[in-house]
Write a protein that holds these residues in place. Structure first.
Motif, mmCIF file in Angstrom:
data_model
loop_
_atom_site.group_PDB
_atom_site.id
_atom_site.type_symbol
_atom_site.label_atom_id
_atom_site.label_comp_id
_atom_site.label_asym_id
_atom_site.label_seq_id
_atom_site.Cartn_x
_atom_site.Cartn_y
_atom_site.Cartn_z
ATOM 1 N N GLY A 112 -21.434 -12.130 -14.421
ATOM 2 C CA GLY A 112 -20.820 -11.482 -15.571
ATOM 3 C C GLY A 112 -21.317 -10.066 -15.796
ATOM 4 O O GLY A 112 -20.693 -9.283 -16.501
ATOM 5 N N ASP A 113 -22.478 -9.717 -15.198
ATOM 6 C CA ASP A 113 -22.984 -8.351 -15.292
ATOM 7 C C ASP A 113 -22.094 -7.417 -14.473
ATOM 8 O O ASP A 113 -21.404 -7.852 -13.552
ATOM 9 N N ALA A 114 -22.151 -6.137 -14.796
ATOM 10 C CA ALA A 114 -21.337 -5.153 -14.082
ATOM 11 C C ALA A 114 -22.222 -4.182 -13.319
ATOM 12 O O ALA A 114 -23.317 -3.846 -13.748
ATOM 13 N N ILE A 115 -21.711 -3.747 -12.166
ATOM 14 C CA ILE A 115 -22.339 -2.722 -11.346
ATOM 15 C C ILE A 115 -21.327 -1.593 -11.237
ATOM 16 O O ILE A 115 -20.129 -1.837 -11.054
ATOM 17 N N VAL A 116 -21.792 -0.351 -11.331
ATOM 18 C CA VAL A 116 -20.912 0.812 -11.225
ATOM 19 C C VAL A 116 -21.261 1.580 -9.958
ATOM 20 O O VAL A 116 -22.419 1.901 -9.722
ATOM 21 N N CYS A 117 -20.259 1.876 -9.146
ATOM 22 C CA CYS A 117 -20.457 2.659 -7.932
ATOM 23 C C CYS A 117 -20.825 4.089 -8.312
ATOM 24 O O CYS A 117 -20.130 4.715 -9.120
ATOM 25 N N ASP A 118 -21.911 4.609 -7.730
ATOM 26 C CA ASP A 118 -22.344 5.973 -8.012
ATOM 27 C C ASP A 118 -21.363 7.014 -7.486
ATOM 28 O O ASP A 118 -21.308 8.129 -7.986
ATOM 29 N N ASN A 119 -20.580 6.659 -6.476
ATOM 30 C CA ASN A 119 -19.682 7.614 -5.832
ATOM 31 C C ASN A 119 -18.358 7.776 -6.584
ATOM 32 O O ASN A 119 -17.925 8.885 -6.845
ATOM 33 N N CYS A 120 -17.713 6.649 -6.925
ATOM 34 C CA CYS A 120 -16.363 6.740 -7.496
ATOM 35 C C CYS A 120 -16.244 6.161 -8.904
ATOM 36 O O CYS A 120 -15.159 6.137 -9.468
ATOM 37 N N ASN A 121 -17.354 5.659 -9.452
ATOM 38 C CA ASN A 121 -17.380 5.077 -10.796
ATOM 39 C C ASN A 121 -16.576 3.790 -10.932
ATOM 40 O O ASN A 121 -16.199 3.408 -12.040
ATOM 41 N N ALA A 122 -16.318 3.130 -9.815
ATOM 42 C CA ALA A 122 -15.659 1.833 -9.880
ATOM 43 C C ALA A 122 -16.603 0.835 -10.532
ATOM 44 O O ALA A 122 -17.797 0.826 -10.256
ATOM 45 N N GLU A 123 -16.060 0.007 -11.405
ATOM 46 C CA GLU A 123 -16.864 -1.009 -12.077
ATOM 47 C C GLU A 123 -16.556 -2.363 -11.457
ATOM 48 O O GLU A 123 -15.400 -2.761 -11.351
ATOM 49 N N MET A 124 -17.626 -3.049 -11.025
ATOM 50 C CA MET A 124 -17.481 -4.349 -10.377
ATOM 51 C C MET A 124 -18.306 -5.387 -11.122
ATOM 52 O O MET A 124 -19.425 -5.107 -11.546
ATOM 53 N N GLU A 125 -17.739 -6.581 -11.279
ATOM 54 C CA GLU A 125 -18.419 -7.678 -11.966
ATOM 55 C C GLU A 125 -19.069 -8.609 -10.954
ATOM 56 O O GLU A 125 -18.459 -8.954 -9.947
ATOM 57 N N VAL A 126 -20.306 -9.008 -11.236
ATOM 58 C CA VAL A 126 -20.996 -9.989 -10.392
ATOM 59 C C VAL A 126 -20.358 -11.346 -10.658
ATOM 60 O O VAL A 126 -20.326 -11.819 -11.794
ATOM 61 N N THR A 127 -19.799 -11.974 -9.609
ATOM 62 C CA THR A 127 -19.165 -13.284 -9.763
ATOM 63 C C THR A 127 -19.995 -14.401 -9.151
ATOM 64 O O THR A 127 -19.852 -15.552 -9.542
ATOM 65 N N VAL A 128 -20.852 -14.086 -8.174
ATOM 66 C CA VAL A 128 -21.751 -15.066 -7.558
ATOM 67 C C VAL A 128 -23.075 -14.362 -7.272
ATOM 68 O O VAL A 128 -23.090 -13.271 -6.711
ATOM 69 N N ASN A 129 -24.177 -14.992 -7.683
ATOM 70 C CA ASN A 129 -25.504 -14.453 -7.378
ATOM 71 C C ASN A 129 -26.491 -15.617 -7.350
ATOM 72 O O ASN A 129 -27.265 -15.817 -8.272
ATOM 73 N N ASP A 130 -26.406 -16.385 -6.278
ATOM 74 C CA ASP A 130 -27.329 -17.513 -6.157
ATOM 75 C C ASP A 130 -27.840 -17.615 -4.726
ATOM 76 O O ASP A 130 -27.080 -17.775 -3.793
ATOM 77 N N GLY A 131 -29.135 -17.478 -4.581
ATOM 78 C CA GLY A 131 -29.730 -17.606 -3.257
ATOM 79 C C GLY A 131 -29.205 -16.573 -2.286
ATOM 80 O O GLY A 131 -29.383 -15.386 -2.462
ATOM 81 N N GLU A 132 -28.534 -17.044 -1.249
ATOM 82 C CA GLU A 132 -28.035 -16.165 -0.187
ATOM 83 C C GLU A 132 -26.689 -15.528 -0.504
ATOM 84 O O GLU A 132 -26.312 -14.555 0.116
ATOM 85 N N GLU A 133 -25.950 -16.087 -1.449
ATOM 86 C CA GLU A 133 -24.604 -15.581 -1.713
ATOM 87 C C GLU A 133 -24.591 -14.584 -2.868
ATOM 88 O O GLU A 133 -25.265 -14.772 -3.875
ATOM 89 N N PHE A 134 -23.801 -13.518 -2.676
ATOM 90 C CA PHE A 134 -23.636 -12.492 -3.701
ATOM 91 C C PHE A 134 -22.219 -11.953 -3.571
ATOM 92 O O PHE A 134 -21.804 -11.522 -2.502
ATOM 93 N N GLU A 135 -21.457 -12.007 -4.661
ATOM 94 C CA GLU A 135 -20.076 -11.529 -4.626
ATOM 95 C C GLU A 135 -19.766 -10.696 -5.857
ATOM 96 O O GLU A 135 -20.285 -10.956 -6.947
#
Length: 103
Positions: free
Chosen positions: A28-51
């Motif tokens: 549910g957290d958001a990450i913003v691309c430093d290059n183009c300011n695209a905002e992306m939501e973390v949908t999976v962050n467990d162990g080896e998987e990250f989406e």
């Protein structure tokens, strides 16, 4: 410390996340691309998987001056880096800034 490389779905910039960065991110957290300011939501962050899922890119239409979010659906519906303003329907070519240190 390992670094996870995530490619921005908009500008293909590689975002680097350390183990510490990932530990601080929750679904549910958001990450913003430093290059183009695209905002992306973390949908999976467990162990080896990250989406991430693209939420949008805030941009201003050069034709009418209105702000709007460029979404993944808009990018998929259009040719290349061109989108349609939802306010005035002008066709806008997106331009991305080079990341610091790039030519």
């Amino acid at each position: 410390m390992s670094i996870l490389e995530v490619t921005c779905p908009v500008c293909d910039e590689v975002l680097e996340l350390t183990d510490t960065d990932r530990a601080e991110l929750e679904v549910g957290d958001a990450i913003v691309c430093d290059n183009c300011n695209a905002e992306m939501e973390v949908t999976v962050n467990d162990g080896e998987e990250f989406e991430l899922e693209l939420l949008g890119i805030l941009t201003t239409c050069p034709n009418c001056g209105e702000e709007f979010d460029v979404t993944e659906e808009m990018l998929g519906d259009e040719d290349g880096d061109t989108v349609t303003c939802p306010h005035c329907h002008a066709h806008i070519e997106l331009e991305f800034e080079d990341a610091p240190g790039e030519p």
